[in-house]
Design a protein around this motif. Structure first.
Motif, PDB file in Angstrom:
ATOM      1  N   PHE A 125     155.562  28.534  60.926  1.00  0.00           N
ATOM      2  CA  PHE A 125     156.578  29.615  61.125  1.00  0.00           C
ATOM      3  C   PHE A 125     157.345  29.683  60.613  1.00  0.00           C
ATOM      4  O   PHE A 125     158.103  30.866  59.826  1.00  0.00           O
ATOM      5  N   ALA A 176     158.159  30.378  57.279  1.00  0.00           N
ATOM      6  CA  ALA A 176     157.318  31.445  56.462  1.00  0.00           C
ATOM      7  C   ALA A 176     158.447  32.433  57.020  1.00  0.00           C
ATOM      8  O   ALA A 176     158.647  33.685  56.498  1.00  0.00           O
ATOM      9  N   ASN A 177     158.402  32.216  58.107  1.00  0.00           N
ATOM     10  CA  ASN A 177     159.727  33.440  58.853  1.00  0.00           C
ATOM     11  C   ASN A 177     161.168  33.841  57.594  1.00  0.00           C
ATOM     12  O   ASN A 177     161.284  34.915  57.641  1.00  0.00           O
ATOM     13  N   LYS A 195     160.424  35.662  54.807  1.00  0.00           N
ATOM     14  CA  LYS A 195     159.733  36.648  54.863  1.00  0.00           C
ATOM     15  C   LYS A 195     160.871  37.523  54.771  1.00  0.00           C
ATOM     16  O   LYS A 195     161.088  38.450  54.410  1.00  0.00           O
ATOM     17  N   TYR A 246     148.988  34.483  55.707  1.00  0.00           N
ATOM     18  CA  TYR A 246     148.819  34.259  56.567  1.00  0.00           C
ATOM     19  C   TYR A 246     149.860  35.502  57.273  1.00  0.00           C
ATOM     20  O   TYR A 246     150.049  36.163  57.868  1.00  0.00           O
ATOM     21  N   TRP A 247     151.492  34.859  57.194  1.00  0.00           N
ATOM     22  CA  TRP A 247     152.724  35.462  57.199  1.00  0.00           C
ATOM     23  C   TRP A 247     153.339  36.183  56.203  1.00  0.00           C
ATOM     24  O   TRP A 247     154.057  37.188  56.910  1.00  0.00           O
ATOM     25  N   CYS A 248     153.479  35.459  54.914  1.00  0.00           N
ATOM     26  CA  CYS A 248     154.071  36.725  53.747  1.00  0.00           C
ATOM     27  C   CYS A 248     152.981  37.490  52.893  1.00  0.00           C
ATOM     28  O   CYS A 248     153.246  37.061  51.441  1.00  0.00           O
ATOM     29  N   ASP A 288     153.443  42.106  63.096  1.00  0.00           N
ATOM     30  CA  ASP A 288     154.308  40.615  63.534  1.00  0.00           C
ATOM     31  C   ASP A 288     154.818  39.727  64.954  1.00  0.00           C
ATOM     32  O   ASP A 288     154.173  38.868  64.568  1.00  0.00           O
ATOM     33  N   LYS A 310     150.775  38.258  65.097  1.00  0.00           N
ATOM     34  CA  LYS A 310     150.398  37.159  64.176  1.00  0.00           C
ATOM     35  C   LYS A 310     150.583  35.860  64.848  1.00  0.00           C
ATOM     36  O   LYS A 310     150.342  35.259  64.969  1.00  0.00           O
ATOM     37  N   VAL A 311     151.754  36.041  65.355  1.00  0.00           N
ATOM     38  CA  VAL A 311     152.614  34.767  66.592  1.00  0.00           C
ATOM     39  C   VAL A 311     152.008  34.598  67.723  1.00  0.00           C
ATOM     40  O   VAL A 311     151.929  33.009  67.599  1.00  0.00           O
ATOM     41  N   CYS A 369     143.749  38.771  63.106  1.00  0.00           N
ATOM     42  CA  CYS A 369     144.596  37.388  62.885  1.00  0.00           C
ATOM     43  C   CYS A 369     142.923  36.111  63.034  1.00  0.00           C
ATOM     44  O   CYS A 369     143.193  35.186  61.715  1.00  0.00           O
TER      45      CYS A 369
END
Ligand code: SF4
Ligand code: SF4
Lengths: 541, 184
Positions: free
Chosen positions: A464, A467-468, A471, A499-501, B77, B80-81, B141
């Motif tokens: 994360f 990825a953060n 993003k 998943y994240w971006c 967002d 998701k976390v 998710c």
């Protein structure tokens, strides 16, 4: 395969009963839980048998009984004693931590989970507490008051859980004023666990494959050759040029070794096509080896001895083929091994010569001892001397950022060369924020053999922070491609990005280089290495 | 929404947000360092950042009277976390309901004085509506995590499948969708 567990929605009355305050237990009293999605499968019996490792059996980490061998406590304690005597660094790391906390919030697993046992200082404490009990006076007499505790099965399970939740990325060590390297503590922790048969399947399987077949994926020589040749077909479709690599050719000047992910999986194969095209364009006198067909080394995530055993084939092949020196492909942990361990384990490679680029004449003094250079060093030098022609506009549809893979950046200081190559090959390049790149880069969350699929939730969590930052540049600059120089990154990042971006792709540096590479006699390029239309280049878009 | 209650919430917005933040942080394993709260850099502390963004965004949408739907980026967002943080589904989602508790606590006196219980109830039922969207996002998710595994397996065996001419047998569109995602 894990059963797909559908999330059960809580009933209203359950929601009102939620306890918002977790019990304030001391870390030593907080038991380790094994929840699906957050741990890897245990090593298989057949793989441990193949490798001659202790305690081969069928077991699962979720079982109560881990089928430990008789007298396992003594085995572990003797193992600690042996390593304290053998590695001065380990003894120092056990003794000198002053609990300053500088490392505490630097680990991606801690940052993303808030789980205190993922603080590097506490991860080390998992072993240190046992060290204190059995190897220091204060711990022997004061016990828990001195932070010491007995070794029992609960402790062992906790080690297993948290040493396979550390990607050995070394980010924490960058911030430690004493240079305590938690990755080394984890490495030793895993070695100890291996003494009683406690590895994970995703490491033990590839190691067994590599030992028997020369690479992690167990690809046999004919399949290896076949895969590369089918890439040559794709290159011919794209450029009109037939690339003819050689295999196991004695007397070649250079041996090329790359991780097996480059010639099997997507998008690794596009990076591999990039190498093939570049070497062809240069007319390089090099060969592939179907025996040293793995640059990576999952043995390194098992034990020092196993890593050495798997690594030995590289120099052995160089010797057998009579090459002068070695180029290595884009890989992460491979380079920590080559740069920091290979020479001591299996060197000195006196039979080789200091690498000298046949194209530019540059002598790579930095590899004077190992005789092996990283391909981005080689390529950056070519670009610097203007030896290849590039048309970066072919990458104009891409907005690229670069992820510093942990091992090349922190383990060998390879920071500028990949950026130099990327900036020459792409017109749109954007850096991620300063505290997430270079030496402070965030791990992909899947390194050190943790890129299995059963622990996907854990991987998404660990990745994360990385990825953060991606993003952020995606939103700010429209970044749509995450470049890197690591095969594990190429395997693990696509899931992390999805998943994240979503919308950010993943590519090796040499894929982007080869897109831009203008080859002598090529047909006009209308597709890229992935076989997709190049925007603005007359494709069928 | 009721203007009186809205004004009261606006007035105490920062206290409400802070208490809500604290209550959410308490759902995490005991952390004596206060890291999620103290570290303000959004890259060094992405979870803390997501909590701040999520709570501010949710409160804003609740009091603005805008229509609720699934397409709320800050909600997405943050969920998701939560979806990958080792929580049970109930625990992952409880952060929304914590807002009810916080609002009642912070505005206890004012609500009593102004006798605006009805307004409070309708505000709370809006929170419940939002929670339903949040559950949907959460479930998506979790499902995606399983899809990521299959997609990854396909990528890993890509050349083998291609060589064995099996590519047409695995869902080709799915692959294309992924490829496009990688190249747009
Ligand atoms: S080496 Fe990396 S994964 Fe391991 S504790 Fe340090 S920061 Fe965390
Ligand atoms: S930064 Fe170094 S000395 Fe400080 S707590 Fe971490 S390991 Fe110990």
């Amino acid at each position: 395969m894990a059963k797909v567990e559908k999330a059960k929605l809580p009933k209203p009355e359950e929601i009102s009963n939620i306890d918002y305050h977790p019990p304030a237990t001391d870390w030593m009293d907080t038991p380790t839980e094994f929840k699906p999605g957050t741990y890897c499968w245990g090593a298989k019996e057949k793989d441990l048998l193949t490798l001659g490792l202790p305690n081969p059996r069928q077991w699962s980490p979720a079982d109560e009984d881990w089928k430990l061998p008789e007298g396992w406590e003594t085995t572990i304690l003797d193992g600690i004693a042996e390593r304290l005597a053998k590695y001065r660094s380990f003894k120092i790391f056990m003794d000198i931590c002053v609990r300053c906390g500088a490392c505490a919030d630097k680990c991606h697993f801690y940052i993303a989970s808030g789980d205190p046992k993922n603080m590097p200082v506490l991860r080390a404490e998992l072993i240190r507490s046992v060290y204190k009990k059995y190897f220091t006076k204060s711990g022997k007499f004061l016990g828990r008051l001195a932070g010491a505790r007995e070794l029992d099965e609960k402790v062992l399970k906790e080690w297993w859980s948290y040493f396979f939740q550390c990607t050995e990325c070394r980010r924490c060590s960058v911030f430690c004023p004493y240079g305590i390297d938690q990755a080394e503590v984890t490495i030793i922790g895993r070695e100890l666990l291996n003494l009683v048969g406690l590895n994970i399947d995703w490491i033990a399987g590839p190691v067994a494959n590599c030992y028997m077949k020369g690479n992690h994926l167990g690809i046999e020589p004919h399949a290896f050759k076949g895969n590369i040749e089918s890439m040559c077909d794709d290159i011919e479709d794209m450029t009109g040029i037939r690339v003819n690599p050689t295999f196991n050719r004695k007397g070649a000047e250079i041996l090329f070794v790359t991780p097996s992910g480059d010639y099997l999986g997507e998008p690794g194969i596009y990076t591999c096509m990039g190498y093939l095209m570049l070497f062809h364009e240069l007319g390089l006198d090099y060969t592939w080896s179907t025996y040293a067909s793995e640059g990576g080394n999952f043995g390194f995530f098992t034990s020092n001895d196993m890593a050495k055993r798997l690594n030995s084939k590289i120099y052995a092949e160089a010797k057998r083929l009579g090459v002068k020196w070695i180029i290595g492909g884009e890989c992460g942990h491979m380079w920590r091994v080559m740069n920091q361990y290979m020479d001591t384990w299996n060197g000195p490679a006196d039979f080789l010569e200091v690498p000298v680029s046949p194209i530019t004449g540059t002598r790579f003094e930095n590899a004077k001892s190992t005789k092996m250079i990283h391909i981005t060093e080689f390529t950056a030098d070519l670009i610097k001397h203007n030896k290849i022609k590039l048309d970066p506009s072919r990458n104009d549809h891409l907005k690229v950022t670069y992820h510093d893979s942990c091992n090349p950046s922190r383990g060998m200081g390879l920071l500028e060369e990949p950026r130099y190559v990327l900036k020459a090959a792409c017109n749109n390049f954007y850096e991620m924020p300063e505290n997430t790149i270079r030496e402070k880069t965030f791990c992909c969350g899947s390194g050190s053999g943790l890129n299995a699929s059963e622990n996907m939730e854990q991987r998404m969590r660990g990745g994360f922070p990385r990825a953060n930052a991606v993003k952020y540049v995606q939103e700010k600059h429209g970044v749509n491609m995450l470049a890197n120089i690591c095969a594990v990154d190429r395997a693990a990042f696509p899931a992390l990005m999805d998943y994240w971006c979503p919308g950010v792709g993943v590519a090796g540096t040499h894929e982007l280089l080869a897109n831009a590479l203008v080859m002598k006699g090529e047909i006009p390029r209308v597709i890229d290495l992935r076989g997709e239309d190049l925007p603005g280049k007359g494709g069928n878009e | 929404m009721d203007t009186k209650l809205k004004d009261l919430i606006e007035e105490k917005r920062s206290v409400i947000l802070e208490r809500w933040f604290d209550a959410i942080v308490e759902t995490y394993p005991l952390d004596t360092t206060g890291f999620f709260k103290k570290q303000k850099d959004r890259f060094a502390n992405p979870v803390g950042h997501a909590i701040v963004q999520g709570t501010e965004g949710i409160l804003e949408v609740l009091i603005s009277g805008k229509e609720l739907n699934e397409d709320l980026p800050f909600l997405n967002d943050f969920i998701k976390v939560r979806a990958v943080q080792d929580f049970t589904p109930a625990k992952a989602m409880d952060f929304i309901f914590l807002l009810k508790k916080v609002v009642r606590e912070v505005l206890e006196k004012e609500i009593r004085q102004n006798q605006i219980y009805d307004a409070l109830l309708s505000f709370e039922s809006k929170i419940d509506d939002l929670a339903l969207f949040a559950f949907d996002i959460y479930v998506k998710c979790r499902e995606q995590i399983y899809e990521l595994k299959t997609d990854e397996l396909k990528r890993m065996t890509y050349t083998l499948l291609k060589k064995a001419n099996l590519m047409y047998e695995i869902p080709a569109e799915e692959f294309e969708v992924n490829d496009q995602k990688c190249n747009t």
